[in-house]
Design a protein around this motif. Structure first.
Motif, PDB file in Angstrom:
ATOM      1  N   TYR A 569       0.808  -1.189   0.062  1.00  0.00           N
ATOM      2  CA  TYR A 569       0.082  -0.110   0.044  1.00  0.00           C
ATOM      3  C   TYR A 569       1.020   1.176   0.006  1.00  0.00           C
ATOM      4  O   TYR A 569       0.458   2.213   0.455  1.00  0.00           O
ATOM      5  N   PRO A 571       2.039   3.357  -3.020  1.00  0.00           N
ATOM      6  CA  PRO A 571       1.864   3.608  -4.556  1.00  0.00           C
ATOM      7  C   PRO A 571       3.205   4.139  -4.950  1.00  0.00           C
ATOM      8  O   PRO A 571       3.913   4.882  -4.440  1.00  0.00           O
ATOM      9  N   LYS A 574       2.004   8.829  -8.250  1.00  0.00           N
ATOM     10  CA  LYS A 574       1.019   9.412  -8.025  1.00  0.00           C
ATOM     11  C   LYS A 574       0.929  10.521  -8.824  1.00  0.00           C
ATOM     12  O   LYS A 574       1.817  11.381  -8.914  1.00  0.00           O
ATOM     13  N   VAL A 596      -3.428   6.933  -9.395  1.00  0.00           N
ATOM     14  CA  VAL A 596      -2.458   6.263  -8.448  1.00  0.00           C
ATOM     15  C   VAL A 596      -2.375   4.853  -8.900  1.00  0.00           C
ATOM     16  O   VAL A 596      -3.107   4.085  -9.193  1.00  0.00           O
ATOM     17  N   ASP A 598       0.646   1.242  -9.344  1.00  0.00           N
ATOM     18  CA  ASP A 598       1.624   0.405  -8.938  1.00  0.00           C
ATOM     19  C   ASP A 598       2.094   0.092  -7.455  1.00  0.00           C
ATOM     20  O   ASP A 598       2.832   1.018  -6.856  1.00  0.00           O
ATOM     21  N   GLN A 599       1.170  -0.277  -6.728  1.00  0.00           N
ATOM     22  CA  GLN A 599       1.579  -0.839  -5.551  1.00  0.00           C
ATOM     23  C   GLN A 599       1.205  -2.394  -5.264  1.00  0.00           C
ATOM     24  O   GLN A 599       0.491  -2.652  -5.922  1.00  0.00           O
ATOM     25  N   ASP A 615      -4.600  -0.380 -10.148  1.00  0.00           N
ATOM     26  CA  ASP A 615      -4.191   1.149 -10.071  1.00  0.00           C
ATOM     27  C   ASP A 615      -5.855   1.735 -10.384  1.00  0.00           C
ATOM     28  O   ASP A 615      -6.921   1.014 -10.601  1.00  0.00           O
TER      29      ASP A 615
END
Length: 667
Positions: A569, A571, A574, A596, A598-599, A615
Motif C-alpha cells: 500500500y 503507490p 501518483k 494512483v 503500482d502498489q 491502479d
C-alpha cells in the motif's frame, strides 16, 4: 428536536441575522470571504524572513482552494498534494500517509493543539471540518525541530480563521446522493482590541454509493455501501484580546460529536489469503472537546515570547457485532469498548532577533498522554462464548527542549541549524530519551532560482497501544528513528509558470509494525523510502489556474530475514492535475484528476505472497455560479465522474459516482 430540524433552525436564525446586517459596508479579503488568520496558538518556525521553511518542503492549502474543490474534511483538502496518499483501510477511517510513512508518523496540530490519538498515535481527518480553516500548512519530513517528537513523516498544521473588524458571516447547505446533507455556518467580527470567530457544521450521510461496475458478493449487494453511514456535528470558536501593541491573549475551543459505521470487507472467504474476515463494527458514539489558552508578549526590542496551554479529549464507544443486523454481541472475538484519549500540556517559545547575526528560537514543551478503556470481549471459557470484562488505564509523559538558529550571511543565502532532545516517561518498562536535529540551507540565484537542501534526524516514541495493547503490545519497543535527506530546486519560468523538483531519501530504523502471523508490535531493523516530487503551476491565461504534480516513491524493507522487498500500500506513482477557470459573469469551473498506480499487497498469512494492487483514476468536477456581487453562490459537483470502481485497501471498495449540489450565502 431532531438533528435535521436543529440544522434547518440554525440556518434560519443565521439568515435572519444576515438580513439585519446586510446594510453594513465591508471590504473583501477574498471573494465572499471575511477573515484573518489565527496564528497566536501556532508553533511559529520562522520569523519575518523565510528561514527553516525555505530550506525544507512546506506546502499550503488555502481556504479558497478548499472551497473551490468542494472539500468537506481535512483528508479531502489534502488528497492532491504531492507525496501524500489518502488511504481508507479496515478501520473505515481515512489515513494520511506522507512519503510512504503512515499517519501515526504525522503530527497533526490544530492551532498548536495535538490531535493525534494517545492510544495509537493516529488521527481521523474525517472528523475535522473545513469551515473554520484559514490555511493548512504541511511541513514534510525535514521539518523544524521546534515541533518536537513524532513527525517522522511530517507535520500538518491547521491554522484557523480569526475575526475581523465589523460583523460578517456565512451560511451554506449541501445535499447529495445517499441522503447526504451538510449544513455549515460561521459568524465573526471584532473591533480594534478584540475579535471573535464562531463556526459550526452538521454532516449526515446515510451511505455512500458504490460503482455500477461493482459485482455483488455474499456480504455486499452493491448500490449503497454496507455500514457506511456517517454523522458529525462540530462547533468551533476563538476569541482574541490585544490590549496594546505588546500583549495578545487568545482562547480556542472545539467540540464535536457523532457516530459512524466501519464498512466490512466485501470478501468473507477464509480461502482468500489477502482478505480479512468481514467484521461488523461501528463507532456508535463519539464526543470530543479541545481547547487552548495562548498568550504572546512582543517586548520592545528583539524579544518575542509565545506560550500556550492545551487539552484534547475524545470519548468513543466502539462495538463489534455478531452480524450485519448490528444488535447483538455474543460470539467470540466481538466486543464492546468505551475509550477515552486525553492529552494535555504546555509550551513556551521565546524568539530573539540577533540582527545581522540571525535569530534564535527556544522551545520548551511538556505533555501528558492518557488512555482509558473499559468494556467486555467475548472469549471461549469452558467451551462457551462468555463476555469477559476489561478495564485499563495508561499514561505517558513526554518532554522536549529545542533550540533552532536561522542566519542569513547574505541576502540570498540562508542557513538553519537546530537540535532538540525528547524524554519519554513510561508507567512500565524503561524510560527512553532521544535527540533530533536539522541542518539546512538555501541559495537564491538572480535567475529566479532557489536551490535548497537539508538533512535531519527525526524521532518518534512508541504509542500506548504499541507498548501495552492486550495481545499485541510490547513494553520493550524502542524509539523509531529516521535520517531524512532532501534536495530541491524551485524555478520561476516564462509564461507565468512556477515549478519545483524535490528528491528525498528516508532511512528509518526500528520501524514499529505488526508482522503476521504473530501480530505483536515489533521493531523492524530498517525501512527505506526514496523518491522525488515534481510540482508545477501555470497562470498564463487570465482567470485560468493549472496545477500539475507527480510523485515517485520506492519503498523497501531492508530488515534481515524479511520476506518482503517493497512495502504494501505504498503507490509507486501518483499523478494529480487540478485546474480552475473564472468566467467574467461569475461562473467558476473546477476539475481534478488523480491517478494512483503500482502498489502491492501481501497475504495475511505466512508464507507471504505478494500480488499487484489495481491502479485507479478518479476525476472530480464542480461548477459554481456567483450572484449578488459574490454574496450568494450556488454550485453543483460530481465526484468520481466516470464511476471508477477502485479500492485503496484490499476488498474495501471506495465510492462510485456521487452527485451533489448546494449554496452559500455570505454577509
Amino acid at each position: 428536536m431532531g438533528r435535521r430540524n436543529i440544522g434547518i433552525f440554525s440556518l434560519f436564525i443565521l439568515f435572519l441575522f444576515h438580513l439585519s446586517a446586510y446594510s453594513q459596508e465591508t471590504d473583501y479579503v477574498a471573494p465572499g470571504e471575511y477573515f484573518d488568520m489565527y496564528t497566536l496558538g501556532e508553533i511559529v518556525v520562522t520569523g519575518e524572513r523565510e528561514g527553516v521553511e525555505g530550506v525544507t518542503t512546506v506546502r499550503r492549502v488555502t481556504a479558497e482552494e478548499i472551497r473551490n474543490k468542494g472539500a468537506r474534511t481535512l483528508s479531502e483538502a489534502l488528497e492532491l498534494l504531492p507525496g501524500i496518499v489518502i488511504r481508507v483501510g479496515a478501520e473505515g477511517t481515512p489515513r494520511v500517509d506522507i512519503r510512504g510513512l503512515r499517519s501515526r508518523h504525522v503530527t497533526l496540530l490544530l492551532n498548536g493543539i495535538p490531535i493525534n490519538s494517545t492510544n495509537d498515535g493516529q488521527f481521523d481527518p474525517s472528523l475535522i471540518p473545513v469551515e473554520n480553516i484559514a490555511e493548512i500548512k504541511v511541513s514534510y519530513s525535514n521539518h523544524s525541530i521546534l515541533y518536537g517528537d513524532g513527525g517522522l513523516a511530517g507535520v500538518i498544521n491547521i491554522i484557523t480563521r480569526k475575526g475581523t473588524e465589523g460583523i460578517h458571516g456565512m451560511v451554506s447547505a449541501e445535499a447529495g446522493e445517499g441522503d447526504h446533507y451538510l449544513e455549515r455556518f460561521n459568524v465573526l467580527g471584532g473591533q480594534e482590541k478584540w475579535s471573535f470567530f464562531l463556526s459550526g457544521s452538521i454532516f449526515d450521510r446515510h451511505a455512500f454509493p458504490l460503482s455500477d461496475d461493482f459485482d455483488d458478493t455474499p456480504v455486499e449487494d452493491g448500490d449503497f455501501r454496507e455500514n457506511s453511514d456517517f454523522e458529525r456535528d462540530n462547533f468551533f470558536g476563538n476569541f482574541v484580546y490585544a490590549p496594546n501593541d505588546e500583549w495578545e491573549f487568545g482562547v480556542t475551543l472545539n467540540y464535536l460529536q457523532g457516530e459512524f459505521g466501519k464498512p466490512p470487507s466485501v470478501i468473507d472467504d477464509p480461502a482468500d489469503i489477502f482478505a480479512n474476515r468481514a467484521r461488523f463494527e461501528r463507532v456508535d458514539d463519539f464526543e470530543g472537546i479541545s481547547g487552548q489558552f495562548a498568550v504572546r508578549y512582543n517586548a520592545p526590542g528583539p524579544l518575542d515570547v509565545r506560550s500556550w496551554a492545551f487539552f484534547n479529549q475524545l470519548d468513543q464507544e466502539t462495538n463489534r457485532y455478531d452480524d450485519d443486523h448490528y444488535d447483538t454481541i455474543t460470539r467470540r472475538g466481538n466486543f464492546h469498548a468505551n475509550e477515552e484519549t486525553f492529552v494535555s500540556g504546555v509550551a513556551v517559545q521565546p524568539r530573539y532577533d540577533l540582527g545581522r547575526a540571525g535569530q534564535i528560537t527556544l522551545a520548551l514543551n511538556a505533555r501528558t498522554e492518557e488512555f482509558e478503556t473499559d468494556g467486555f470481549e467475548i472469549e471461549r471459557v469452558g467451551g462457551v462464548d462468555t463476555p469477559v470484562p476489561f478495564d485499563d488505564d495508561r499514561e505517558l509523559d513526554v518532554y522536549s527542549v529545542a533550540l533552532e538558529y536561522e542566519v542569513f550571511p547574505i541576502e540570498q543565502w540562508a542557513v538553519v541549524l537546530g537540535y532538540n532532545h525528547n524524554w519519554l516517561d513510561k508507567e512500565e518498562g524503561e524510560d527512553d530519551d532521544a535527540g533530533a536535529w536539522l541542518i539546512g540551507s538555501y541559495y537564491d540565484f538572480p535567475t529566479n532560482t532557489r536551490l535548497k537542501g537539508s538533512v535531519s534526524k527525526q524521532v518518534r516514541f512508541p504509542s500506548i497501544r504499541q507498548l501495552y495493547g492486550v495481545g499485541e503490545g510490547n513494553i520493550d519497543l524502542t524509539t523509531e528513528e529516521s535520517i531524512n535527506y532532501e534536495a530541491g530546486i524551485e524555478q520561476a519560468l516564462p509564461w507565468n509558470t512556477w515549478a519545483s523538483f524535490t528528491a528525498f531519501y528516508l532511512d528509518v530504523e526500528d520501524y514499529i509494525e505488526k508482522i503476521p502471523p504473530d501480530d505483536i508490535f515489533t521493531n523492524n531493523d530498517e525501512y527505506e523510502f526514496a523518491g522525488f516530487e515534481v510540482a508545477a503551476e501555470n497562470r498564463t491565461i487570465e482567470n485560468l489556474l493549472v496545477k500539475l504534480s507527480y510523485t515517485y516513491l520506492d519503498s523497501q524493507d531492508k530488515s534481515p530475514g524479511s520476506e518482503r522487498d517493497e512495502l504494501q500500500y505504498r503507490p509507486e506513482h501518483k499523478l494529480a492535475l487540478e485546474t480552475r477557470y473564472y468566467f467574467d459573469f461569475g461562473l467558476s469551473a473546477y476539475l481534478s484528476i488523480l491517478r494512483v498506480a503500482d502498489q502491492v499487497v501481501y497475504s495475511r498469512t505466512e508464507p507471504l505472497v505478494k500480488d499487484d494492487f489495481d491502479d485507479y483514476t478518479v476525476v472530480n468536477a464542480k461548477l459554481e455560479q456567483a450572484f449578488l456581487d459574490n454574496l450568494l453562490r450556488v454550485y453543483v459537483g460530481v465526484e468520481n465522474l466516470f464511476d471508477e470502481e477502485y479500492e485503496e485497501s484490499y476488498a474495501l471498495p471506495r465510492p462510485g459516482r456521487f452527485i451533489y449540489a448546494g449554496g452559500r450565502l455570505v454577509f
